[in-house]
Design an enzyme around this catalytic site. Structure first.
Site, PDB file in Angstrom:
ATOM      1  N   GLU A 138       0.836  -1.211   0.000  1.00 41.04           N
ATOM      2  CA  GLU A 138       0.000   0.000   0.000  1.00 41.04           C
ATOM      3  C   GLU A 138       0.869   1.258   0.000  1.00 41.04           C
ATOM      4  O   GLU A 138       0.594   2.231  -0.700  1.00 41.04           O
ATOM      5  CB  GLU A 138      -0.917  -0.020   1.222  1.00 41.04           C
ATOM      6  CG  GLU A 138      -1.730   1.253   1.431  1.00 41.04           C
ATOM      7  CD  GLU A 138      -1.602   1.783   2.844  1.00 41.04           C
ATOM      8  OE1 GLU A 138      -1.193   2.954   3.005  1.00 41.04           O
ATOM      9  OE2 GLU A 138      -1.925   1.043   3.798  1.00 41.04           O
ATOM     10  N   GLU A 180      10.229   1.495   2.169  1.00 40.47           N
ATOM     11  CA  GLU A 180       8.908   1.489   2.785  1.00 40.47           C
ATOM     12  C   GLU A 180       8.686   0.279   3.683  1.00 40.47           C
ATOM     13  O   GLU A 180       7.908   0.340   4.628  1.00 40.47           O
ATOM     14  CB  GLU A 180       7.823   1.543   1.706  1.00 40.47           C
ATOM     15  CG  GLU A 180       7.853   2.796   0.867  1.00 40.47           C
ATOM     16  CD  GLU A 180       7.654   4.054   1.680  1.00 40.47           C
ATOM     17  OE1 GLU A 180       6.759   4.060   2.566  1.00 40.47           O
ATOM     18  OE2 GLU A 180       8.377   5.042   1.445  1.00 40.47           O
ATOM     19  N   GLU A 185       6.551   2.003  11.817  1.00 37.66           N
ATOM     20  CA  GLU A 185       5.143   2.282  12.098  1.00 37.66           C
ATOM     21  C   GLU A 185       4.553   1.175  12.975  1.00 37.66           C
ATOM     22  O   GLU A 185       3.859   1.437  13.959  1.00 37.66           O
ATOM     23  CB  GLU A 185       4.346   2.387  10.800  1.00 37.66           C
ATOM     24  CG  GLU A 185       2.859   2.594  11.024  1.00 37.66           C
ATOM     25  CD  GLU A 185       2.034   2.495   9.757  1.00 37.66           C
ATOM     26  OE1 GLU A 185       0.792   2.468   9.858  1.00 37.66           O
ATOM     27  OE2 GLU A 185       2.620   2.432   8.656  1.00 37.66           O
ATOM     28  N   ARG A 219     -33.514   9.622  23.483  1.00 39.37           N
ATOM     29  CA  ARG A 219     -34.883   9.548  22.978  1.00 39.37           C
ATOM     30  C   ARG A 219     -35.304  10.825  22.263  1.00 39.37           C
ATOM     31  O   ARG A 219     -36.142  10.784  21.359  1.00 39.37           O
ATOM     32  CB  ARG A 219     -35.873   9.294  24.123  1.00 39.37           C
ATOM     33  CG  ARG A 219     -35.706   7.959  24.811  1.00 39.37           C
ATOM     34  CD  ARG A 219     -36.950   7.588  25.636  1.00 39.37           C
ATOM     35  NE  ARG A 219     -37.525   8.683  26.387  1.00 39.37           N
ATOM     36  CZ  ARG A 219     -37.185   9.033  27.621  1.00 39.37           C
ATOM     37  NH1 ARG A 219     -36.221   8.359  28.235  1.00 39.37           N
ATOM     38  NH2 ARG A 219     -37.776  10.020  28.240  1.00 39.37           N
TER      39      ARG A 219
END
Length: 972
Positions: free
Chosen positions: A65, A138, A160, A598
């Protein structure tokens, strides 16, 4: 309507619930499916999603990705994604990896910009370059600067996920999911486990793209007011380059467990204080595939019934038990082929896991057998229906929300239209409830009580884990090094040097020129106005915004927090929650919560503290925000009156529960927002507004909560807490300084005005004066927590350094963020992110990094920013950064957000004239303006303050190398 010759029209429906004509197409040559939404929404959306079930936890789908957006056949530059961030008017631009799919969505209000985004994304997913260097950058690679240097792992996704695994809450959620699906794709981590990521090979990575990134495996969405014919033309230009191909991307069903299971795991922790509860637990059920729209809707309502509010019966049973400090991430996860339901507690005694599990199971059995309070069901039904009809997705584009809503069914062979219509299943569900059928009790019994596919996960604190994991990684790397001969070591050094050189090499101008971009002539020179009418009502300032709100009245009340003395600021968060979560003189908090559900679309409190524009004054406000349809407007005002004037701020048990939840939430979420924590701590010394924010929501607030909880059980401590909460109410709730803000259809305001006037007149009046808040003394500080990554901040008040701000500053920041910091901190440094931000109201400037393996290297990168910026930028970069800066101003807002944004402009002195001047300064920015910003960054490098949130080892090592420049504060 003419259908493009390359597509078959499979289905065509008008769906009133989403005000759209929706057409399903299938590409004749490849079988790619396209959902085309035609409506008048100017916030256009495109998304392409591939089913990408992983086979292991190497993170291949996640790394891919990242990587496909790092250059493609048509756009052969290193980072077309970043060039789009720099220069696009987008309202959304990103990509996401899920357990079974990877999605690439974009959105923009500008038609040409939208087409640009679509083209870059289509080329990226179908024809990416994905070189081995991109994979290394990456994903992961070995790094060494010399043959005798120790090896290290580097890679953006690697770091990450190290950050993700440093978060106990995120780790618990992941272990809970994986434990339910040991035999299919949901039983591995699609994001990647740092221990498994180095097992991923480049060949497997490349093959994963070949297997799954094919039109025959694609689900494509277009949404908005763009011409439909052009949508299909753009798609066919890419799809027609492929032939149909069989893609085996089936997520097989997980076989059901015949009996419940129990799993224990650990998370990295530091030595806890005596008596501190450090355990976390979830009870989790896998549900069967559910395709019936009514059942899907009912299960979502059931989630709200059980855990959706503090008064929900399952949530309340857990928090009232005293067994834990707060709920874990709980509820229904229904975006998987087989959904799951999870509920649990954090901050438990590790020996109490069995008690929590028993309480959960007993509570559910009791609810099924004795029935759920009909008022709770009514409140949840109304809340859910209000949300469906309002269709308020906030800043998230509506088209993207629809894309993800349909994806579960569509991805696994179901009907994507089923999730778009809700009137029939909603009316059927309401009829069954009205007839007295025990709908939700039956759901509890069937899907939870009688469900043997259950896993209870207990997460224990391990004070040796962080050190052990570092040692295990070092041992693994040293083992690799020992197995290398001289040539092998030289290869790693050569790869390291080659990758760094590649990262340092600028893309050729002719390649960058291929990235499509708008021109300055495509930008409006005038800001888009938000309609506002200024008035007074019963002595209070009044702003109204006539906007199409689909029959909903949005009401905002603002109360001046400058009256609160400094010593009471840490109580603001508890006070805000206590207004709505302690009950009132008329009803307990369960009844109040039911009443809100409500009768309204929601009522709650929030805060904003900032500096005023062009002054040294603070703008600090407590907001009470509510929404309702006109026939419930009286009840909305009655509810707000009750909470403002008679909230039970002496409800000791509820106040304690809220304090425990706040503390547990802060502690478990540190790794997810470490950059904000570090920046907030630094900002406390830059201006009084940032100091007040840090006192009420930062590290200082965490320390305050810990002390408050030590004293809340003794009478003297409780009397002090109660007195503080009542003092804030008496100081702040005042009709004379209150500001009213109403956003509604023009026709609703006249009928609502007299009701609002009576409401204001009944509120108390106070003559309290503003208090003085002072920033703290600057300190270079290292905040320690048991994580594997760092969050590095450095900054200063630019106004005290002599800087004069103009709108061109935004252009310089855009260039700095999307080029220098992206390259130095993320690409070369391996951090998940790095950025610089500037507050033009206060002068506060701060660099931050996110999930960063480095510390001193990142500070050096910050200090090099001035020299880099002083070299100047080219005209092409200047124009693109101007476009991106204007795009950040022209963000898309729904009507309620427009009204509230306009209110904030009024409260902070950000006038229409000021904003127009800023826009023109951005549009007219020059390379000289950018270079001028470099001068003050040089002063930040010399005199800036530093705050680091990181591991004790990383901060200790940095202090040894830099002579103890950081004072050390233990946060966790």
């Amino acid at each position: 309507m003419s259908v493009h010759a390359a597509f078959d029209l499979v289905r065509d429906e008008t769906i009133p619930e989403i005000a759209s004509d929706v057409r399903l197409y299938r590409h004749k040559k490849t079988g790619a499916e396209v959902m085309s939404y035609i409506n008048d929404d100017e916030n256009k959306v495109f998304g392409i999603t591939f089913k990408t079930p992983p086979e292991d936890s190497t993170g291949v789908a996640h790394i891919l990705e990242h990587s496909v957006l790092c250059g493609s056949r048509k756009y052969p530059v290193k980072k077309p994604f970043v060039e789009l961030i720099k220069s696009s008017m987008n309202t959304f631009l990103n990509a996401m990896t899920f357990p079974d799919k990877t999605a690439y969505p974009v959105a923009s209000q500008n038609l040409q910009d939208f087409y640009n985004l679509v083209d870059v994304y289509l080329d990226a997913v179908f024809f990416p370059l994905i070189s081995e260097d991109t994979f290394r950058q990456e994903g992961w690679h070995y790094e060494a600067d010399g043959t005798q240097m120790p090896l290290a792992y580097k890679g953006v996704v690697f770091n990450e996920m190290k950050g993700a695994y440093s978060s106990p809450a995120a780790l618990l959620g992941k272990v809970s999911q994986l434990s339910l699906y040991p035999d299919n794709a949901y039983g591995v981590n699609s994001g990647g486990d740092p221990k498994a990521i180095p097992d991923l090979t480049y060949d497997y990575f490349k093959n994963f793209h070949r297997r799954f990134y094919h039109p025959s495996n694609a689900k494509i969405v277009f949404y908005g007011d763009d011409p439909e014919g052009r949508r299909l033309e753009m798609l066919d230009e890419y799809l027609s380059q492929f032939d149909a191909a069989p893609v085996d991307a089936t997520v097989k069903l997980q076989p059901r467990f015949h009996e419940p299971r129990h799993i224990e795991s650990t998370y990295a922790a530091t030595e806890a204080e005596p008596g501190k509860k450090t355990g976390m637990i979830t009870v989790n059920w896998m549900l069967d595939e559910i395709e019936d729209p009514e059942t899907v809707l009912a299960l979502n309502v059931l989630e709200h019934v059980l855990v959706g509010t503090p008064a929900a019966p399952l949530r309340k049973a857990l928090t009232d038990s005293g067994l834990g400090e707060g709920l874990t991430g709980s509820g229904l996860a229904d975006d998987l082929r087989q959904p799951y339901f999870t509920v649990g507690l954090k901050g438990i005694d590790e020996g109490d896991g069995g008690k929590v599990e028993t309480l959960v199971l007993d509570t559910l059995r009791k609810l099924a057998a004795d029935g759920i309070d009909p008022l709770t069901i009514e409140a949840s039904m109304n809340s859910f229906e209000f949300a469906l009809r309002e269709n308020n997705t906030g800043s998230f584009p509506r088209g993207m929300a629809l894309m993800f809503r349909t994806m579960k069914n569509w991805l696994h062979g179901g009907d994507p239209f089923d999730s778009l219509t809700y009137e029939k299943p909603l009316e059927a569900l309401k009829a069954r409830v009205a007839a007295g059928e025990p709908v939700f009790e039956t759901l509890v019994d069937r899907h939870l009580n009688s469900n043997t596919h259950r896993v209870t996960v207990l997460l224990r604190a391990d004070t040796t884990q962080a050190e052990r994991e570092v040692a295990e990684e070092r041992e693994r790397l040293d083992g690799v090094a020992e197995g290398l001969d001289e040539a092998g070591r030289e290869d790693i050094v050569e790869i390291t040097a080659k990758l760094k050189a590649l990262q340092d090499t600028a893309d050729p101008p002719e390649a960058l020129a291929k990235i499509p971009s708008l021109g300055l002539n495509d930008l409006d020179r005038v800001n888009k106005p938000i309609p506002i009418e200024r008035d007074t009502l019963a002595g209070a300032r009044l702003y109204t915004h006539p906007l199409p709100t689909n029959g909903v009245i949005y009401l905002d009340l603002a109360f001046d927090l400058r009256r609160v003395p400094a010593e009471l600021l840490p109580y603001l968060s508890l006070f805000s929650r206590a207004l709505f979560q302690t009950g009132t003189a008329r009803e307990d908090f369960v009844s109040l919560t039911q009443r809100i559900g409500r009768s309204t679309g929601g009522v709650g409190a929030s805060r904003s503290i900032s500096m005023m524009r062009d002054t040294a004054s603070v703008a600090a406000w407590l907001f009470i925000r509510g929404k309702a349809v006109p026939d419930k407007a009286d009840e909305l005002l009655a509810i707000i009156t009750d909470v403002l004037t008679s909230a039970n701020l002496d409800n000791r048990e509820r106040i304690k529960q809220m304090a425990l939840e706040e503390k547990a939430g802060f502690e478990s979420g540190i790794a997810g927002r470490g950059n904000g924590i570090a920046a907030g701590r630094l900002g406390a010394s830059l201006n009084p507004a940032s100091w007040a924010n840090e006192q009420s929501s930062g590290v200082s607030y965490l320390f305050f909560l810990r002390e408050l909880l030590k004293g809340i059980d003794n009478e003297e401590g409780w009397l002090r807490i109660k007195a503080a909460l009542y003092a804030i109410r008496d100081l702040v709730i005042d009709r004379q300084s209150m500001v009213l803000n109403v956003t509604s259809d023009a026709g609703l305001w006249n009928a609502f005005r007299p009701k609002l006037e009576g409401f204001v007149a009944a509120l108390p009046a106070s003559d309290a004066a503003p208090r003085l808040w002072l920033p703290s003394t600057p300190v270079n500080e290292g905040l320690t927590f048991p994580g594997q990554v760092n969050y590095v901040a450095k900054g200063a008040n630019l106004y005290t350094l002599g800087y004069e701000h103009t709108g061109a500053t935004a252009v310089a920041l855009r260039q700095l963020n999307t080029t220098y910091l992206w390259d130095k901190v993320r690409v070369q440094g391996g951090a998940y992110g790095g950025s610089a931000s500037f507050d033009p109201f206060s002068g506060g400037f701060v660099f931050t990094s996110y999930r960063d393996p480095n510390l001193l290297e990142t500070l050096a990168a910050y200090d090099g920013a001035a020299q880099w910026l002083k070299q100047g930028i080219g005209e092409q970069d200047l124009v693109r950064s101007i476009i991106g800066a204007i795009g950040a101003i022209d963000t898309y807002r729904l009507p309620d957000a427009k009204g509230f944004t306009s209110l904030m402009w009024e409260l902070t002195g950000n006038t229409d004239e000021n904003r127009q001047v800023r826009r023109e300064q951005i549009l007219d920015a020059t390379t000289t303006d950018v270079s001028r910003f470099a001068d003050v960054l040089g002063e930040v490098a010399r005199a800036g303050q530093i705050v680091v949130l990181g591991s004790e080892t990383a901060i200790k090592t940095a202090n040894q190398e830099r002579g103890g420049f950081l004072s050390v504060t233990k946060v966790l």
